[in-house]
Design a protein around this motif. Structure first.
Motif, mmCIF file in Angstrom:
data_model
loop_
_atom_site.group_PDB
_atom_site.id
_atom_site.type_symbol
_atom_site.label_atom_id
_atom_site.label_comp_id
_atom_site.label_asym_id
_atom_site.label_seq_id
_atom_site.Cartn_x
_atom_site.Cartn_y
_atom_site.Cartn_z
ATOM 1 N N ALA A 100 24.281 12.440 -4.652
ATOM 2 C CA ALA A 100 23.559 12.148 -5.889
ATOM 3 C C ALA A 100 22.209 11.505 -5.628
ATOM 4 O O ALA A 100 21.358 11.485 -6.519
ATOM 5 N N ALA A 101 22.014 10.962 -4.426
ATOM 6 C CA ALA A 101 20.783 10.225 -4.123
ATOM 7 C C ALA A 101 19.935 10.964 -3.100
ATOM 8 O O ALA A 101 20.462 11.541 -2.141
ATOM 9 N N SER A 102 18.631 10.932 -3.321
ATOM 10 C CA SER A 102 17.664 11.502 -2.379
ATOM 11 C C SER A 102 16.618 10.447 -2.049
ATOM 12 O O SER A 102 16.042 9.843 -2.964
ATOM 13 N N LEU A 103 16.379 10.216 -0.767
ATOM 14 C CA LEU A 103 15.306 9.323 -0.340
ATOM 15 C C LEU A 103 14.033 10.155 -0.220
ATOM 16 O O LEU A 103 13.936 11.043 0.630
ATOM 17 N N VAL A 104 13.065 9.871 -1.098
ATOM 18 C CA VAL A 104 11.849 10.677 -1.201
ATOM 19 C C VAL A 104 10.645 9.811 -0.838
ATOM 20 O O VAL A 104 10.495 8.694 -1.351
ATOM 21 N N ALA A 105 9.793 10.328 0.052
ATOM 22 C CA ALA A 105 8.601 9.592 0.481
ATOM 23 C C ALA A 105 7.371 10.482 0.361
ATOM 24 O O ALA A 105 7.446 11.706 0.569
ATOM 25 N N ASP A 106 6.229 9.871 0.042
ATOM 26 C CA ASP A 106 4.964 10.593 -0.037
ATOM 27 C C ASP A 106 4.374 10.816 1.352
ATOM 28 O O ASP A 106 4.532 9.977 2.261
ATOM 29 N N VAL A 107 3.679 11.922 1.500
ATOM 30 C CA VAL A 107 2.824 12.106 2.672
ATOM 31 C C VAL A 107 1.615 11.192 2.513
ATOM 32 O O VAL A 107 0.931 11.226 1.481
ATOM 33 N N VAL A 108 1.368 10.352 3.523
ATOM 34 C CA VAL A 108 0.262 9.395 3.445
ATOM 35 C C VAL A 108 -0.849 9.703 4.451
ATOM 36 O O VAL A 108 -1.899 9.046 4.432
ATOM 37 N N GLY A 109 -0.623 10.667 5.307
ATOM 38 C CA GLY A 109 -1.663 11.011 6.273
ATOM 39 C C GLY A 109 -1.332 12.295 7.003
ATOM 40 O O GLY A 109 -0.167 12.671 7.140
ATOM 41 N N ILE A 110 -2.370 12.993 7.453
ATOM 42 C CA ILE A 110 -2.214 14.227 8.215
ATOM 43 C C ILE A 110 -2.855 14.003 9.573
ATOM 44 O O ILE A 110 -4.046 13.670 9.651
ATOM 45 N N GLY A 111 -2.089 14.134 10.649
ATOM 46 C CA GLY A 111 -2.624 13.883 11.978
ATOM 47 C C GLY A 111 -2.360 15.034 12.916
ATOM 48 O O GLY A 111 -1.670 16.005 12.581
ATOM 49 N N ALA A 112 -2.897 14.903 14.107
ATOM 50 C CA ALA A 112 -2.725 15.957 15.114
ATOM 51 C C ALA A 112 -1.276 16.073 15.558
ATOM 52 O O ALA A 112 -0.805 17.151 15.946
ATOM 53 N N GLU A 113 -0.543 14.947 15.508
ATOM 54 C CA GLU A 113 0.843 14.950 15.967
ATOM 55 C C GLU A 113 1.831 15.359 14.890
ATOM 56 O O GLU A 113 3.005 15.594 15.171
ATOM 57 N N GLY A 114 1.372 15.373 13.640
ATOM 58 C CA GLY A 114 2.265 15.739 12.552
ATOM 59 C C GLY A 114 1.848 15.082 11.254
ATOM 60 O O GLY A 114 0.747 14.518 11.134
ATOM 61 N N VAL A 115 2.738 15.131 10.285
ATOM 62 C CA VAL A 115 2.490 14.584 8.954
ATOM 63 C C VAL A 115 3.116 13.196 8.881
ATOM 64 O O VAL A 115 4.269 13.003 9.248
ATOM 65 N N GLU A 116 2.356 12.243 8.375
ATOM 66 C CA GLU A 116 2.851 10.870 8.269
ATOM 67 C C GLU A 116 3.359 10.618 6.852
ATOM 68 O O GLU A 116 2.680 10.928 5.862
ATOM 69 N N ILE A 117 4.577 10.068 6.756
ATOM 70 C CA ILE A 117 5.156 9.739 5.453
ATOM 71 C C ILE A 117 5.361 8.232 5.347
ATOM 72 O O ILE A 117 5.467 7.527 6.364
ATOM 73 N N GLY A 118 5.409 7.731 4.117
ATOM 74 C CA GLY A 118 5.360 6.289 3.889
ATOM 75 C C GLY A 118 6.697 5.595 3.861
ATOM 76 O O GLY A 118 6.999 4.844 2.920
ATOM 77 N N VAL A 119 7.506 5.805 4.884
ATOM 78 C CA VAL A 119 8.780 5.088 5.005
ATOM 79 C C VAL A 119 9.105 4.955 6.491
ATOM 80 O O VAL A 119 8.838 5.876 7.269
ATOM 81 N N GLY A 120 9.634 3.783 6.884
ATOM 82 C CA GLY A 120 9.930 3.543 8.292
ATOM 83 C C GLY A 120 11.162 2.697 8.492
ATOM 84 O O GLY A 120 11.949 2.474 7.562
ATOM 85 N N TRP A 121 11.295 2.180 9.720
ATOM 86 C CA TRP A 121 12.537 1.451 10.008
ATOM 87 C C TRP A 121 12.610 0.115 9.288
ATOM 88 O O TRP A 121 13.713 -0.397 9.022
ATOM 89 N N LEU A 122 11.478 -0.481 8.903
ATOM 90 C CA LEU A 122 11.539 -1.697 8.092
ATOM 91 C C LEU A 122 12.130 -1.414 6.703
ATOM 92 O O LEU A 122 12.643 -2.325 6.050
ATOM 93 N N ASP A 123 12.053 -0.186 6.271
ATOM 94 C CA ASP A 123 12.628 0.213 4.982
ATOM 95 C C ASP A 123 14.098 0.597 5.099
ATOM 96 O O ASP A 123 14.763 0.849 4.098
ATOM 97 N N GLY A 124 14.594 0.680 6.345
ATOM 98 C CA GLY A 124 16.000 0.986 6.556
ATOM 99 C C GLY A 124 16.288 2.329 7.182
ATOM 100 O O GLY A 124 17.453 2.679 7.383
#
Length: 345
Positions: free
Chosen positions: A238-262
């Motif tokens: 029932a739940a989806s963790l959804v994050a925005d793309v916050v940057g486009i880089g040479a290594e890939g797409v950066e999204i706004g969620v990390g290990w500090l968020d769980g």
């Protein structure tokens, strides 16, 4: 923006599927830890729509919120062994208490007597899991004492219950035999509980003999399956963790969620997430951002589903948990409470 998006229609469908599966046993929806991070009040409201009349939690805050939300429409069971100062508060909140210790039984009875109202209790027998509960050899004296306290008006024994390991059918069969014998001993002591409950999600779903009067189900109601168990028709996350793309880089797409968020840092390179172009590998998990393999036309503001029902290529919470070496509930329970919970219908 990152959010945990909760599909209430999907949640109701899960509850309905589970309730139909376990009938005629009643369904107790487990709402521990803020309903597995979904939010107690919306979950209770959705379950009440499906005529659920029982909720439960090990933690008093979640249980008390469930009772406040449900009112007289449902009973709420709390199975933590509480310190003295917390017992009165739990009883004032209208909770029914799990009691699996002789000393705790006396404590609850003493506090209830001081309040002038019998405490509703569910007595727990240890059927072999050793998660607490009264040992079988001590059960006759324990139930005799409970019957005496009930006659004195200090308690009302409204339930008998236990946990099982679900490690193997053979071990669970032995546990059920112990539980059934405990029920006979309790009846001989003069107790007449409303319900007997032994099974949680997996046993309740697959083994009808374990259902009794009531089954306690958390994970399946939220669409989280047991490890290695794919045979749960009608149930989906029932739940989806959804994050925005916050940057486009040479290594890939950066999204706004990390290990500090769980988000588990160990998931890097192990799972796929959902993007507008379908499944892409999660390449790295940093403190507040993560990196995802790019796709043509990726743009800042695009939505990426880190886990969910799988509709855009993402893995489910159970699969994510297994990839991190844990259970399917853990990706939900680890999420920061600062991540907004957005309920959609």
């Amino acid at each position: 923006m990152t959010e945990l998006r909760i599909d209430l229609a999907r949640l109701r469908a899960n509850v309905r599927a589970v309730a139909e599966r376990v009938a005629p046993a009643a369904l107790l929806v487990v709402v521990k830890d803020d309903a597995y991070g979904h939010g107690v009040e919306p979950v209770v409201a959705a379950a009440l729509d499906e005529r659920v009349s029982w909720f439960g939690a090990i933690d008093v805050p979640s249980a008390a919120r469930a009772k406040a939300a449900a009112g007289e429409r449902a009973r709420v069971f709390c199975w933590a062994t509480l310190p003295e100062e917390a017992v009165a508060g739990a009883l004032d909140a209208g909770l029914e208490l799990g009691v699996g210790d002789a000393g705790y039984l006396e404590r609850v009875a003493r506090i209830a007597s001081g309040r002038g109202a019998a405490a509703p209790v569910h007595l727990k027998i240890d059927t072999g899991l050793h998660r607490n509960g009264v040992r079988p050899e001590e059960w006759p004296s324990f139930t005799a004492r409970a019957a005496a306290l009930e006659r004195d008006g200090a308690i009302r024994v409204v339930g008998l219950w236990s946990h099982i390991s679900e490690a193997s059918d053979a071990e669970d069969d032995l546990s059920r035999a112990v539980f059934e014998e405990a029920g006979r001993v309790a009846l001989d002591a003069g107790l007449r509980p409303d319900v007997r409950h032994l099974a949680a999600s997996a046993a309740a779903w697959h083994r009808p003999a374990f259902r009794g009067d009531l089954v306690r189900i958390g994970a399946f109601c939220y669409g989280v399956r047991s490890a290695g168990d794919d045979d749960i028709p009608g149930v989906a996350p029932a739940a989806s963790l959804v994050a925005d793309v916050v940057g486009i880089g040479a290594e890939g797409v950066e999204i706004g969620v990390g290990w500090l968020d769980g988000v588990f840092s160990t998931l890097a390179g192990r799972i796929e997430v959902g993007t507008p172009a379908g499944a892409r590998t999660l390449l790295d998990v940093a403190e507040t951002t993560s990196t995802v393999a790019s796709w043509p036309g990726a743009a800042v503001g695009d939505k990426v589903v880190v886990f969910g029902p799988g509709t855009t290529g993402e893995w489910t919470p159970t699969s994510v948990g297994e990839a991190a070496g844990t259970v399917g509930e853990e990706p939900l329970l680890r999420l920061s409470p600062l991540i907004p919970r957005v309920h959609v219908d």
